[in-house]
Motif scaffolding. Structure first.
Motif, PDB file in Angstrom:
ATOM      1  N   CYS B 126      63.576 -17.409  42.333  1.00 38.16           N
ATOM      2  CA  CYS B 126      65.014 -17.187  42.425  1.00 38.16           C
ATOM      3  C   CYS B 126      65.519 -17.975  43.619  1.00 38.16           C
ATOM      4  O   CYS B 126      65.209 -17.634  44.759  1.00 38.16           O
ATOM      5  N   ARG B 127      66.265 -19.000  43.360  1.00 37.77           N
ATOM      6  CA  ARG B 127      66.780 -19.832  44.441  1.00 37.77           C
ATOM      7  C   ARG B 127      68.120 -19.314  44.913  1.00 37.77           C
ATOM      8  O   ARG B 127      68.729 -18.478  44.265  1.00 37.77           O
ATOM      9  N   SER B 128      68.554 -19.853  46.044  1.00 40.47           N
ATOM     10  CA  SER B 128      69.829 -19.454  46.621  1.00 40.47           C
ATOM     11  C   SER B 128      70.938 -19.492  45.572  1.00 40.47           C
ATOM     12  O   SER B 128      71.026 -20.444  44.808  1.00 40.47           O
ATOM     13  N   GLY B 129      71.758 -18.465  45.532  1.00 40.72           N
ATOM     14  CA  GLY B 129      72.866 -18.445  44.582  1.00 40.72           C
ATOM     15  C   GLY B 129      72.553 -17.709  43.300  1.00 40.72           C
ATOM     16  O   GLY B 129      73.448 -17.402  42.537  1.00 40.72           O
ATOM     17  N   ASN B 145      64.202 -16.562  47.230  1.00 38.09           N
ATOM     18  CA  ASN B 145      64.573 -17.358  48.398  1.00 38.09           C
ATOM     19  C   ASN B 145      65.806 -16.793  49.097  1.00 38.09           C
ATOM     20  O   ASN B 145      66.564 -16.026  48.498  1.00 38.09           O
ATOM     21  N   PRO B 146      66.034 -17.185  50.352  1.00 36.61           N
ATOM     22  CA  PRO B 146      67.239 -16.712  51.038  1.00 36.61           C
ATOM     23  C   PRO B 146      68.488 -17.108  50.256  1.00 36.61           C
ATOM     24  O   PRO B 146      68.571 -18.210  49.744  1.00 36.61           O
ATOM     25  N   GLY B 147      69.439 -16.197  50.176  1.00 39.45           N
ATOM     26  CA  GLY B 147      70.667 -16.498  49.435  1.00 39.45           C
ATOM     27  C   GLY B 147      70.622 -15.993  48.002  1.00 39.45           C
ATOM     28  O   GLY B 147      71.633 -15.997  47.327  1.00 39.45           O
ATOM     29  N   ARG B 163      62.451 -13.276  50.380  1.00 38.88           N
ATOM     30  CA  ARG B 163      63.201 -13.727  51.546  1.00 38.88           C
ATOM     31  C   ARG B 163      64.702 -13.513  51.376  1.00 38.88           C
ATOM     32  O   ARG B 163      65.464 -13.754  52.279  1.00 38.88           O
TER      33      ARG B 163
END
Lengths: 263, 223
Positions: B126-129, B145-147, B163
């Protein structure tokens, strides 16, 4: 002949997309490939300035797309390399004057003629980003070792994956090895563990980049420049050559990283 | 999660309570407006509410029978939500679902979690956004991930580093837990508790970590 279409993007502004495009494009042209650089940053064009071709612009990308001129008329040939040319962005228009479909058509047209088409993507993830990405098969994400740039790069990688662009590479720009050693800057390994995309190269922070940008001569023309050498290696890796990662930080992690990436 | 707009009351509020979701229509908004907003919320939340049970609180705003039916149809068609009871006044509750047995005197701090709903499995990082909402448990095969945000009615299990933001037990289930190979989040929430990571570096865990509520506080255990 079908050329390779590469978009250079980052999400955050000011991380070095345009510098990367100029240097990779020049280096691939020096390797005798025919290269066309496309500035998709409509409204804020600057690839022409970095290439030192500002005063030669007659037609631009929007003119081509709206049919005011033939594609060949908008291409500006480089001063040194005859097989390198660029299509500048329009300075006086808005991003919305181009649609992703039109960019796709243009990229397909250029791919017939050139070995490499390198697209300079605008910062942000709005219309301009969608336009720039539409026609590309490969993406290069540029980031600096700052949390804000990495966060944006992560988001952009997610968006690229969502638009079914799977061939994504990473360039880490402006890495300061001394600061990494002191623990004041994120290391290459930290960034790679977060972003989890293959690394194309690491460009060290250098004053030469600013000088070359201001002069309008890409760094790869210059001998003995460390950043220039990094871009040379990046272009070679992009071209499918195997170039070992240099171990500049003094410990062995890049060697491990290399095995991880090229396995 | 009910969104609260300070200047204007929402046409209809979706409150998460111990017994599930309660819909509270605004006293003054026209019915068409309520329906339009409800439709929008259901579209927006994808299958977050899928197969959940909701009750309708009409103590502030009475609705006509055909309006209740219309709302019930919308809920059923759009998201498979069952409207199980209508509350007219504090002391007058009518149950629409005869088979439904009210969870009697639920033990403190727990909500009926539908264990039969299959967990949502996310097979990528899971990426930012990214925002993931699961009506049951949620399994992420990759990093968060962060975000990025992961919100689940049940547990959250991350086969990677956590994160970003994780919210387990989003409807108030205090027994929900968050599992991850490494928990270094920007924020974790379980039920209505929020925890921020302590400042400074922490040792890397040997196997995996679990966040759960102990003594009304979110604790992260390393195993």
């Amino acid at each position: 002949m079908a050329g390779k279409t590469i978009v250079v993007t980052s999400g955050k502004g000011g991380v070095g997309k345009t510098t990367t495009v100029a240097n990779i494009g020049t280096m691939l042209a020096k390797k005798k490939y025919s290269v066309c650089m496309l500035d998709a940053d409509i409204g804020l064009r600057n690839l022409d300035v970095v290439m030192g071709l500002e005063n030669r612009i007659v037609y631009n990308l929007v003119d081509v797309i709206e049919g005011h001129c033939r594609t060949a008329q908008a291409m500006i040939r480089d001063r040194k390399l005859s097989n390198l040319c660029m299509i500048p962005a329009a300075q006086t228009r808005e991003k919305n004057s181009v649609q992703p479909e039109q960019m796709k058509t243009l990229c397909a047209e250029l791919a017939e003629e050139f070995d490499y088409i390198i697209i300079d993507c605008p910062a942000g993830i709005e219309q301009g980003f969608k336009n720039a990405v539409a026609g590309a098969q490969t993406a290069i994400v540029v980031t600096t070792p700052e949390v804000s740039a990495i966060r944006d790069a992560d988001r952009v990688i997610g968006l690229l994956e969502a638009s079914l662009l799977r061939d994504i590479h990473l360039i880490i720009n402006r890495l300061n090895h001394r600061m990494v050693k002191k623990g004041d800057m994120m290391s290459t390994a930290d960034i790679l563990s977060l972003l989890a995309v293959p690394l194309l190269g690491v460009v060290p922070e250098s004053e030469e980049v600013v000088i070359s940008t201001n002069r309008g001569v890409p760094l790869v023309h210059q001998r003995g420049s460390r950043a220039g050498r990094a871009f040379t290696q990046i272009a070679a890796r992009l071209n499918g050559e195997e170039v070992p990662f240099e171990d500049e930080s003094g410990n062995g992690f890049l060697g491990k990283m290399k095995r991880f990436i090229w396995s | 999660m009910p969104l609260r707009n300070a200047d204007r009351p929402l046409p209809i509020q979706i409150k998460a309570t111990r017994d599930g979701f309660t819909l509270v229509p605004d006293a003054t908004t026209p019915f068409q407006e309520i329906m339009r907003y409800m439709k929008h919320r259901l579209d927006e939340s994808h299958d977050f509410f899928y197969h959940s049970e909701m009750s309708l609180d009409l103590s502030a705003r009475p609705l006509q029978t055909d309006q209740i039916l219309e709302l019930r149809c919308l809920l059923a068609e759009k998201a498979g939500v069952k409207l199980v009871e209508v509350k007219m006044r504090e002391d007058l509750v009518c149950t629409l679902e005869p088979a439904r047995t009210r969870p009697k005197a639920a033990p403190q701090c727990s909500s009926p979690r539908n264990r039969e709903v299959t967990p949502m499995i996310v097979r990528s990082t899971c990426r930012s956004g990214t925002r993931i909402e699961s009506p049951a448990d949620c399994v992420v095969l990759g990093d968060v991930n962060p975000g990025a945000e992961v919100i689940a009615v049940g547990d959250i299990i991350v086969f990677g580093s956590l994160r970003g933001v994780a919210h387990a037990g989003a409807t108030g289930d205090c027994s929900a837990r968050i599992w991850a190979l490494s928990i270094e989040p920007s924020q974790i929430r379980i039920a209505d508790l929020v925890a921020l990571p302590p400042a400074g570096n922490k040792p890397t865990p040997k196997r995996f970590e679990i966040a759960e509520i102990q003594n009304n506080m979110i604790q992260v255990l390393t195993l």
